[in-house]
Motif scaffolding. Structure first.
Motif, PDB file in Angstrom:
ATOM      1  N   LEU A 241      14.274  45.842  -1.723  1.00  0.00           N
ATOM      2  CA  LEU A 241      13.692  44.598  -2.207  1.00  0.00           C
ATOM      3  C   LEU A 241      14.839  43.710  -2.669  1.00  0.00           C
ATOM      4  O   LEU A 241      15.848  44.204  -3.178  1.00  0.00           O
ATOM      5  CB  LEU A 241      12.755  44.852  -3.385  1.00  0.00           C
ATOM      6  N   CYS A 242      14.679  42.411  -2.494  1.00  0.00           N
ATOM      7  CA  CYS A 242      15.727  41.488  -2.906  1.00  0.00           C
ATOM      8  C   CYS A 242      15.092  40.199  -3.405  1.00  0.00           C
ATOM      9  O   CYS A 242      14.026  39.796  -2.930  1.00  0.00           O
ATOM     10  CB  CYS A 242      16.647  41.203  -1.713  1.00  0.00           C
TER      11      CYS A 242
ATOM     12  N   ARG B 121      19.116  43.291  -5.999  1.00  0.00           N
ATOM     13  CA  ARG B 121      18.771  44.184  -4.888  1.00  0.00           C
ATOM     14  C   ARG B 121      18.253  45.487  -5.468  1.00  0.00           C
ATOM     15  O   ARG B 121      18.899  46.097  -6.328  1.00  0.00           O
ATOM     16  CB  ARG B 121      19.981  44.465  -4.013  1.00  0.00           C
ATOM     17  N   ILE B 122      17.088  45.911  -4.996  1.00  0.00           N
ATOM     18  CA  ILE B 122      16.468  47.162  -5.432  1.00  0.00           C
ATOM     19  C   ILE B 122      16.293  48.044  -4.204  1.00  0.00           C
ATOM     20  O   ILE B 122      15.667  47.621  -3.223  1.00  0.00           O
ATOM     21  CB  ILE B 122      15.087  46.916  -6.086  1.00  0.00           C
ATOM     22  N   GLN B 123      16.847  49.234  -4.257  1.00  0.00           N
ATOM     23  CA  GLN B 123      16.699  50.193  -3.165  1.00  0.00           C
ATOM     24  C   GLN B 123      15.967  51.409  -3.674  1.00  0.00           C
ATOM     25  O   GLN B 123      16.052  51.738  -4.852  1.00  0.00           O
ATOM     26  CB  GLN B 123      18.070  50.619  -2.629  1.00  0.00           C
ATOM     27  N   GLY B 124      15.258  52.078  -2.778  1.00  0.00           N
ATOM     28  CA  GLY B 124      14.583  53.302  -3.165  1.00  0.00           C
ATOM     29  C   GLY B 124      13.762  53.866  -2.033  1.00  0.00           C
ATOM     30  O   GLY B 124      13.796  53.377  -0.906  1.00  0.00           O
ATOM     31  N   THR B 125      13.050  54.900  -2.374  1.00  0.00           N
ATOM     32  CA  THR B 125      12.075  55.464  -1.458  1.00  0.00           C
ATOM     33  C   THR B 125      10.714  55.277  -2.115  1.00  0.00           C
ATOM     34  O   THR B 125      10.625  55.043  -3.315  1.00  0.00           O
ATOM     35  CB  THR B 125      12.330  56.962  -1.193  1.00  0.00           C
TER      36      THR B 125
ATOM     37  N   SER C 255      17.506  52.358  -7.209  1.00  0.00           N
ATOM     38  CA  SER C 255      18.801  51.799  -7.558  1.00  0.00           C
ATOM     39  C   SER C 255      18.624  50.287  -7.594  1.00  0.00           C
ATOM     40  O   SER C 255      18.159  49.703  -6.616  1.00  0.00           O
ATOM     41  CB  SER C 255      19.848  52.186  -6.515  1.00  0.00           C
ATOM     42  N   ALA C 256      18.953  49.659  -8.707  1.00  0.00           N
ATOM     43  CA  ALA C 256      18.824  48.211  -8.838  1.00  0.00           C
ATOM     44  C   ALA C 256      20.163  47.631  -9.260  1.00  0.00           C
ATOM     45  O   ALA C 256      20.764  48.089 -10.236  1.00  0.00           O
ATOM     46  CB  ALA C 256      17.747  47.861  -9.852  1.00  0.00           C
ATOM     47  N   ILE C 257      20.615  46.630  -8.534  1.00  0.00           N
ATOM     48  CA  ILE C 257      21.932  46.046  -8.761  1.00  0.00           C
ATOM     49  C   ILE C 257      21.816  44.529  -8.792  1.00  0.00           C
ATOM     50  O   ILE C 257      21.176  43.929  -7.925  1.00  0.00           O
ATOM     51  CB  ILE C 257      22.913  46.459  -7.641  1.00  0.00           C
ATOM     52  N   VAL C 258      22.446  43.919  -9.780  1.00  0.00           N
ATOM     53  CA  VAL C 258      22.614  42.469  -9.812  1.00  0.00           C
ATOM     54  C   VAL C 258      24.001  42.190  -9.258  1.00  0.00           C
ATOM     55  O   VAL C 258      24.976  42.849  -9.632  1.00  0.00           O
ATOM     56  CB  VAL C 258      22.490  41.914 -11.251  1.00  0.00           C
TER      57      VAL C 258
ATOM     58  N   ASP D  30      30.863  39.099  -5.296  1.00  0.00           N
ATOM     59  CA  ASP D  30      30.680  40.549  -5.198  1.00  0.00           C
ATOM     60  C   ASP D  30      30.892  41.285  -6.512  1.00  0.00           C
ATOM     61  O   ASP D  30      31.193  42.481  -6.517  1.00  0.00           O
ATOM     62  CB  ASP D  30      31.579  41.152  -4.106  1.00  0.00           C
ATOM     63  N   ASN D  31      30.740  40.600  -7.628  1.00  0.00           N
ATOM     64  CA  ASN D  31      30.690  41.283  -8.914  1.00  0.00           C
ATOM     65  C   ASN D  31      29.317  41.930  -9.013  1.00  0.00           C
ATOM     66  O   ASN D  31      28.310  41.291  -8.693  1.00  0.00           O
ATOM     67  CB  ASN D  31      30.884  40.290 -10.064  1.00  0.00           C
ATOM     68  N   THR D  32      29.272  43.182  -9.430  1.00  0.00           N
ATOM     69  CA  THR D  32      27.985  43.899  -9.481  1.00  0.00           C
ATOM     70  C   THR D  32      27.762  44.498 -10.854  1.00  0.00           C
ATOM     71  O   THR D  32      28.719  44.804 -11.584  1.00  0.00           O
ATOM     72  CB  THR D  32      27.924  45.031  -8.446  1.00  0.00           C
ATOM     73  N   LYS D  33      26.483  44.642 -11.193  1.00  0.00           N
ATOM     74  CA  LYS D  33      26.099  45.323 -12.414  1.00  0.00           C
ATOM     75  C   LYS D  33      24.875  46.167 -12.089  1.00  0.00           C
ATOM     76  O   LYS D  33      23.867  45.657 -11.608  1.00  0.00           O
ATOM     77  CB  LYS D  33      25.757  44.325 -13.515  1.00  0.00           C
ATOM     78  N   THR D  34      24.967  47.473 -12.324  1.00  0.00           N
ATOM     79  CA  THR D  34      23.844  48.369 -12.081  1.00  0.00           C
ATOM     80  C   THR D  34      22.829  48.217 -13.204  1.00  0.00           C
ATOM     81  O   THR D  34      23.182  48.343 -14.382  1.00  0.00           O
ATOM     82  CB  THR D  34      24.324  49.824 -11.966  1.00  0.00           C
TER      83      THR D  34
END
Length: 133
Positions: free
Chosen positions: A61-62, A72-76, A117-120, A125-129
């Motif tokens: 999901l984005c 961005r949210i990834q998962g099953t 997993s959710a990342i801003v 390309d700076n990321t924060k989990t």
């Protein structure tokens, strides 16, 4: 999950990515909620998105948080058929009552994200989990 929901609070639409064979498929989703400390999506069982998740439970999901930051949210996914979950979704998303009367759960599907997993991230390309399970 609380921080994730804070970020999603003003986001009426998430974009759901699934896979059909070898082809990516993306569509807008506006029926989601947190229930039992999990991110749930409500969708029609007849739609291709649901069928694709039956074949491959991985999704992403984005959404845009502002002009420079994205989520961005990834998962099953797991599938939930518990009547209590349907009651919760009708409470949280009342417009679903018109589209899917409570006696017709044959058409409304509820899925929740697992192994999330959710990342801003931003344009540099700076990321924060935000979440990781």
């Amino acid at each position: 999950m609380n921080r994730l929901m804070e970020l999603l609070a003003d986001r009426p639409v998430l974009y759901l990515a699934t896979v059909e064979g070898y082809h990516p498929r993306v569509r807008p989703m506006n029926h989601y909620m947190v229930y039992k400390n999990r991110l749930y999506l409500a969708m029609n069982r007849e739609k291709e998105a649901y069928k694709q998740l039956l074949d491959n439970t991985n999704l992403e999901l984005c959404t845009a948080l502002d002009e420079n930051r994205f989520l961005r949210i990834q998962g099953t996914v797991d599938f939930d058929r518990d009547p209590a979950s349907y009651e919760a979704v009708y409470q949280a998303l009342p417009d679903l009552k018109d589209a899917y009367p409570t006696d017709s759960n044959k058409h409304l599907a509820l899925v929740y994200l697992d192994q999330i997993s959710a990342i801003v991230f931003d344009r540099q390309d700076n990321t924060k989990t935000i979440a990781h399970t």
